[in-house]
Write a protein that holds these residues in place. Structure first.
Motif, PDB file in Angstrom:
ATOM      1  N   ASN B  49       0.850  -1.188   0.000  1.00 22.04           N
ATOM      2  CA  ASN B  49       0.000   0.000   0.000  1.00 22.04           C
ATOM      3  C   ASN B  49       0.884   1.235   0.000  1.00 22.04           C
ATOM      4  OD1 ASN B  49      -2.728  -1.268   0.409  1.00 22.04           O
ATOM      5  ND2 ASN B  49      -1.628  -2.120   2.152  1.00 22.04           N
ATOM      6  N   THR B  50       0.448   2.259  -0.699  1.00 25.43           N
ATOM      7  CA  THR B  50       1.198   3.510  -0.690  1.00 25.43           C
ATOM      8  C   THR B  50       0.440   4.571   0.104  1.00 25.43           C
ATOM      9  OG1 THR B  50       0.118   4.305  -2.707  1.00 25.43           O
ATOM     10  CG2 THR B  50       2.185   3.082  -2.973  1.00 25.43           C
ATOM     11  N   GLY B  51       1.194   5.450   0.749  1.00 18.12           N
ATOM     12  CA  GLY B  51       0.646   6.669   1.316  1.00 18.12           C
ATOM     13  C   GLY B  51       0.924   7.768   0.309  1.00 18.12           C
ATOM     14  N   ALA B  52       2.160   8.253   0.317  1.00 15.80           N
ATOM     15  CA  ALA B  52       2.607   9.189  -0.715  1.00 15.80           C
ATOM     16  C   ALA B  52       2.796   8.425  -2.026  1.00 15.80           C
ATOM     17  CB  ALA B  52       3.928   9.816  -0.289  1.00 15.80           C
ATOM     18  N   PRO B  53       2.741   9.131  -3.152  1.00 15.58           N
ATOM     19  CA  PRO B  53       3.108   8.495  -4.425  1.00 15.58           C
ATOM     20  C   PRO B  53       4.558   7.995  -4.345  1.00 15.58           C
ATOM     21  CG  PRO B  53       2.152  10.680  -4.785  1.00 15.58           C
ATOM     22  CD  PRO B  53       2.403  10.554  -3.308  1.00 15.58           C
ATOM     23  N   GLU B  54       4.850   6.930  -5.059  1.00 16.42           N
ATOM     24  CA  GLU B  54       6.190   6.346  -5.020  1.00 16.42           C
ATOM     25  C   GLU B  54       6.704   6.109  -6.432  1.00 16.42           C
ATOM     26  OE1 GLU B  54       6.125   2.698  -2.803  1.00 16.42           O
ATOM     27  OE2 GLU B  54       5.471   3.673  -0.958  1.00 16.42           O
ATOM     28  N   ILE B  55       7.997   6.285  -6.588  1.00 15.27           N
ATOM     29  CA  ILE B  55       8.668   5.799  -7.804  1.00 15.27           C
ATOM     30  C   ILE B  55       9.641   4.716  -7.371  1.00 15.27           C
ATOM     31  CG2 ILE B  55      10.214   6.371  -9.716  1.00 15.27           C
ATOM     32  CD1 ILE B  55       9.079   9.250  -9.532  1.00 15.27           C
ATOM     33  N   MET B  56       9.458   3.536  -7.908  1.00 17.58           N
ATOM     34  CA  MET B  56      10.303   2.393  -7.564  1.00 17.58           C
ATOM     35  C   MET B  56      11.346   2.239  -8.668  1.00 17.58           C
ATOM     36  SD  MET B  56       9.188   1.063  -4.686  1.00 17.58           S
ATOM     37  CE  MET B  56       9.745  -0.661  -4.660  1.00 17.58           C
ATOM     38  N   GLU B  57      12.605   2.394  -8.286  1.00 17.99           N
ATOM     39  CA  GLU B  57      13.726   2.293  -9.230  1.00 17.99           C
ATOM     40  C   GLU B  57      14.483   1.003  -8.954  1.00 17.99           C
ATOM     41  OE1 GLU B  57      16.496   5.573  -9.020  1.00 17.99           O
ATOM     42  OE2 GLU B  57      17.991   4.490 -10.206  1.00 17.99           O
ATOM     43  N   CYS B  58      14.561   0.144  -9.941  1.00 18.75           N
ATOM     44  CA  CYS B  58      15.262  -1.135  -9.767  1.00 18.75           C
ATOM     45  C   CYS B  58      16.761  -0.942  -9.970  1.00 18.75           C
ATOM     46  CB  CYS B  58      14.724  -2.162 -10.752  1.00 18.75           C
ATOM     47  SG  CYS B  58      15.486  -3.782 -10.566  1.00 18.75           S
ATOM     48  N   VAL B  59      17.552  -1.409  -9.008  1.00 18.66           N
ATOM     49  CA  VAL B  59      19.013  -1.277  -9.135  1.00 18.66           C
ATOM     50  C   VAL B  59      19.703  -2.626  -9.366  1.00 18.66           C
ATOM     51  CG1 VAL B  59      19.135   0.865  -7.825  1.00 18.66           C
ATOM     52  CG2 VAL B  59      19.330  -1.313  -6.609  1.00 18.66           C
ATOM     53  N   ALA B  60      18.993  -3.705  -9.134  1.00 21.05           N
ATOM     54  CA  ALA B  60      19.527  -5.049  -9.418  1.00 21.05           C
ATOM     55  C   ALA B  60      18.367  -6.034  -9.331  1.00 21.05           C
ATOM     56  CB  ALA B  60      20.616  -5.439  -8.423  1.00 21.05           C
ATOM     57  N   GLY B  61      18.486  -7.140 -10.055  1.00 23.13           N
ATOM     58  CA  GLY B  61      17.408  -8.119 -10.076  1.00 23.13           C
ATOM     59  C   GLY B  61      16.235  -7.607 -10.895  1.00 23.13           C
ATOM     60  N   SER B  62      15.065  -8.109 -10.608  1.00 22.81           N
ATOM     61  CA  SER B  62      13.879  -7.673 -11.342  1.00 22.81           C
ATOM     62  C   SER B  62      12.631  -8.071 -10.578  1.00 22.81           C
ATOM     63  CB  SER B  62      13.838  -8.311 -12.734  1.00 22.81           C
ATOM     64  OG  SER B  62      13.654  -9.709 -12.613  1.00 22.81           O
ATOM     65  N   CYS B  63      11.513  -7.522 -11.015  1.00 20.02           N
ATOM     66  CA  CYS B  63      10.206  -7.910 -10.464  1.00 20.02           C
ATOM     67  C   CYS B  63       9.181  -7.812 -11.570  1.00 20.02           C
ATOM     68  CB  CYS B  63       9.797  -6.990  -9.313  1.00 20.02           C
ATOM     69  SG  CYS B  63       9.229  -5.350  -9.848  1.00 20.02           S
ATOM     70  N   GLU B  64       7.999  -8.316 -11.283  1.00 21.48           N
ATOM     71  CA  GLU B  64       6.825  -7.978 -12.064  1.00 21.48           C
ATOM     72  C   GLU B  64       5.876  -7.273 -11.115  1.00 21.48           C
ATOM     73  OE1 GLU B  64       5.952 -11.408 -15.208  1.00 21.48           O
ATOM     74  OE2 GLU B  64       6.334 -12.144 -13.193  1.00 21.48           O
ATOM     75  N   TYR B  65       5.223  -6.233 -11.607  1.00 21.80           N
ATOM     76  CA  TYR B  65       4.303  -5.492 -10.745  1.00 21.80           C
ATOM     77  C   TYR B  65       2.971  -5.330 -11.453  1.00 21.80           C
ATOM     78  CZ  TYR B  65       5.289  -1.456 -13.722  1.00 21.80           C
ATOM     79  OH  TYR B  65       5.416  -0.620 -14.802  1.00 21.80           O
TER      80      TYR B  65
END
Lengths: 105, 105
Positions: B49-65
Motif C-alpha cells: 500500500n502507498t501513502g505518498a506516491p512512489e517511484i520504484m527504481e530497480c538497481v539489481a534483479g527484477s520484479c513484475e508489478y
C-alpha cells in the motif's frame, strides 16, 4: 545510547542478502573511505565467518552470540557492542530482529 | 544505467522489515530533508500500500508489478522505474531478489 542514524555517508543501493534473507545489510562508505554496513538479522540461528575483525553494534532488538572457541551464549541488546576477531566465526541466535551496525577493522 | 550508490546521505540504522522479512529497507535522508529508502524484496508475491506516491527504481534483479485497477503484470529490471499513485496499492511478484530505491512524492 543507540546510534539511530549515520550522517554524511554514501550508501550502496544493492543489498547484501545472506542465508536466504535471514540477514540483509546495506554497505555504507564514509568520506574518508571507511566502510561499514547497516543490517538486520531476522529470527534464526546462524554462523557468520569474518575476514577482517568486526565490531557488531546493536541499534535495536537483541541477539545472543557465541564466539569461536567459547561455550557461552552472551546477550547483546540495543546500545551494546561485541567484537569478533578476524578470520574467525561466531554463532548468532536471534528471536526478535537484531538491527546492527557492523564496523570493520 | 543503474544507480549503484547514493552520496551525501544520512542512513537510518534500524531497518524496516515488512512481510516477515520478505522486504527489508533502510531509510535515507538527503541534506535538503528529502527522504528515500533503499531495499530489497526477496522471492515472494506481495501487495504494498502507498501513502505518498512512489517511484520504484530497480538497481539489481527484477520484479513484475501490477498496479491497482489494472490486470497486467509488467516486468521491471535493473535501470528501470515505475510509478505508483498515492493512497493506492500494487502487487509485486519476485523470483530473483529485486533491489530498489524508493523515491517518494
Amino acid at each position: 545510547m543507540t546510534t539511530e542514524k549515520i550522517d554524511g555517508v554514501s550508501v550502496t543501493t544493492q543489498a547484501n542478502v545472506y542465508f536466504d534473507g535471514k540477514c540483509v545489510s546495506h554497505g555504507i562508505t564514509f568520506a574518508d573511505g571507511t566502510k561499514k554496513s547497516v543490517g538486520v538479522v531476522l529470527p534464526a540461528t546462524l554462523t557468520f565467518n569474518t575476514g577482517a575483525p568486526e565490531i557488531m553494534e546493536c541499534v535495536a532488538g537483541s541477539c545472543e552470540y557465541k564466539l569461536a572457541g567459547t561455550d557461552a551464549w552472551v546477550k547483546s541488546s540495543a546500545g551494546e557492542k561485541f567484537s569478533v576477531p578476524g578470520n574467525s566465526k561466531f554463532d548468532i541466535r536471534v528471536t526478535e530482529a537484531y538491527h546492527y551496525i557492523c564496523h570493520f577493522g
